[in-house]
Design a protein around this motif. Structure first.
Motif, mmCIF file in Angstrom:
data_model
loop_
_atom_site.group_PDB
_atom_site.id
_atom_site.type_symbol
_atom_site.label_atom_id
_atom_site.label_comp_id
_atom_site.label_asym_id
_atom_site.label_seq_id
_atom_site.Cartn_x
_atom_site.Cartn_y
_atom_site.Cartn_z
ATOM 1 N N UNK A 1 11.388 1.424 -33.881
ATOM 2 C CA UNK A 1 12.610 1.975 -33.373
ATOM 3 C C UNK A 1 12.633 3.458 -33.728
ATOM 4 N N UNK A 2 12.740 4.303 -32.737
ATOM 5 C CA UNK A 2 12.652 5.740 -32.990
ATOM 6 C C UNK A 2 14.009 6.415 -33.158
ATOM 7 N N UNK A 3 15.084 5.641 -33.108
ATOM 8 C CA UNK A 3 16.402 6.214 -33.389
ATOM 9 C C UNK A 3 16.644 6.158 -34.899
ATOM 10 N N UNK A 4 17.643 6.871 -35.362
ATOM 11 C CA UNK A 4 17.934 6.878 -36.804
ATOM 12 C C UNK A 4 18.601 5.573 -37.260
ATOM 13 N N UNK A 5 19.225 4.885 -36.305
ATOM 14 C CA UNK A 5 19.897 3.623 -36.629
ATOM 15 C C UNK A 5 19.330 2.511 -35.767
ATOM 16 N N UNK A 6 19.376 1.316 -36.280
ATOM 17 C CA UNK A 6 18.927 0.160 -35.505
ATOM 18 C C UNK A 6 19.856 -0.043 -34.309
ATOM 19 N N UNK A 7 19.281 -0.529 -33.219
ATOM 20 C CA UNK A 7 20.087 -0.836 -32.052
ATOM 21 C C UNK A 7 20.761 -2.185 -32.237
ATOM 22 N N UNK A 8 22.020 -2.298 -31.800
ATOM 23 C CA UNK A 8 22.716 -3.589 -31.918
ATOM 24 C C UNK A 8 21.973 -4.727 -31.220
ATOM 25 N N UNK A 9 21.318 -4.416 -30.112
ATOM 26 C CA UNK A 9 20.592 -5.453 -29.380
ATOM 27 C C UNK A 9 19.258 -5.824 -29.999
ATOM 28 N N UNK A 10 18.797 -5.038 -30.959
ATOM 29 C CA UNK A 10 17.517 -5.301 -31.639
ATOM 30 C C UNK A 10 17.698 -5.149 -33.150
ATOM 31 N N UNK A 11 18.573 -5.947 -33.734
ATOM 32 C CA UNK A 11 18.930 -5.743 -35.138
ATOM 33 C C UNK A 11 17.804 -5.990 -36.133
ATOM 34 N N UNK A 12 16.764 -6.717 -35.724
ATOM 35 C CA UNK A 12 15.667 -7.020 -36.643
ATOM 36 C C UNK A 12 14.505 -6.040 -36.545
ATOM 37 N N UNK A 13 14.632 -5.028 -35.692
ATOM 38 C CA UNK A 13 13.577 -4.036 -35.539
ATOM 39 C C UNK A 13 13.931 -2.827 -36.406
ATOM 40 N N UNK A 14 13.132 -2.574 -37.444
ATOM 41 C CA UNK A 14 13.437 -1.445 -38.332
ATOM 42 C C UNK A 14 13.182 -0.102 -37.650
ATOM 43 N N UNK A 15 13.864 0.912 -38.115
ATOM 44 C CA UNK A 15 13.651 2.261 -37.615
ATOM 45 C C UNK A 15 12.395 2.844 -38.259
#
Length: 101
Positions: A1-15
Motif C-alpha cells: 500500500x503506497x498511501x500513508x494510511x491503510x485503505x478501509x477496503x484493504x485493512x489487512x494490507x500494510x503500508x
C-alpha cells in the motif's frame, strides 16, 4: 500500500511506511475539472452534485470495493491537491534528472 494510511477496503494490507519504507507516498487519484473559463456558479453546482454522489452509500461501497477511497471536497481543496502533487513530482523529476526522450 503506497498511501500513508491503510485503505478501509484493504485493512489487512500494510503500508510501505509500516513495512519500513519511511516517508514514501505515491497516490493514484482522479477528479473532475472544467475549462478555466467555466463560471464559478456552474463549477460549484457540479461540485455539490459530485460530492452528493460520492456520499451515496451505493457509490461509496462500490468505490471501496474497487480499492478507492472517495474523498470529495471543494474546488479549492482539489486545486491544492493538484498543486501539491505537481510540486512533489516536479521535485522528484528535477532531483532525479528525468528527461523526456
Amino acid at each position: 500500500m503506497t498511501s500513508r494510511q491503510r485503505l478501509p477496503g484493504l485493512p489487512n494490507v500494510p503500508t510501505l511506511d509500516e513495512a519500513g519504507v519511511k516517508g514514501y507516498e505515491s497516490l493514484s487519484w482522479s477528479g473532475v475539472v472544467a475549462p478555466a473559463a467555466t463560471p464559478k456558479g456552474i463549477v460549484l453546482k457540479l461540485n455539490r452534485a459530485i460530492d452528493q454522489i460520492l456520499k451515496s452509500d451505493d457509490v461509496k461501497a462500490r468505490l471501496v470495493q474497487l480499492g478507492v477511497e472517495p474523498v470529495g471536497g471543494t474546488p479549492e481543496d482539489f486545486a491544492r491537491q493538484i498543486k501539491t502533487e505537481h510540486d512533489k513530482w516536479g521535485k522528484v523529476i528535477q532531483t532525479a534528472g528525468i528527461k523526456l526522450n
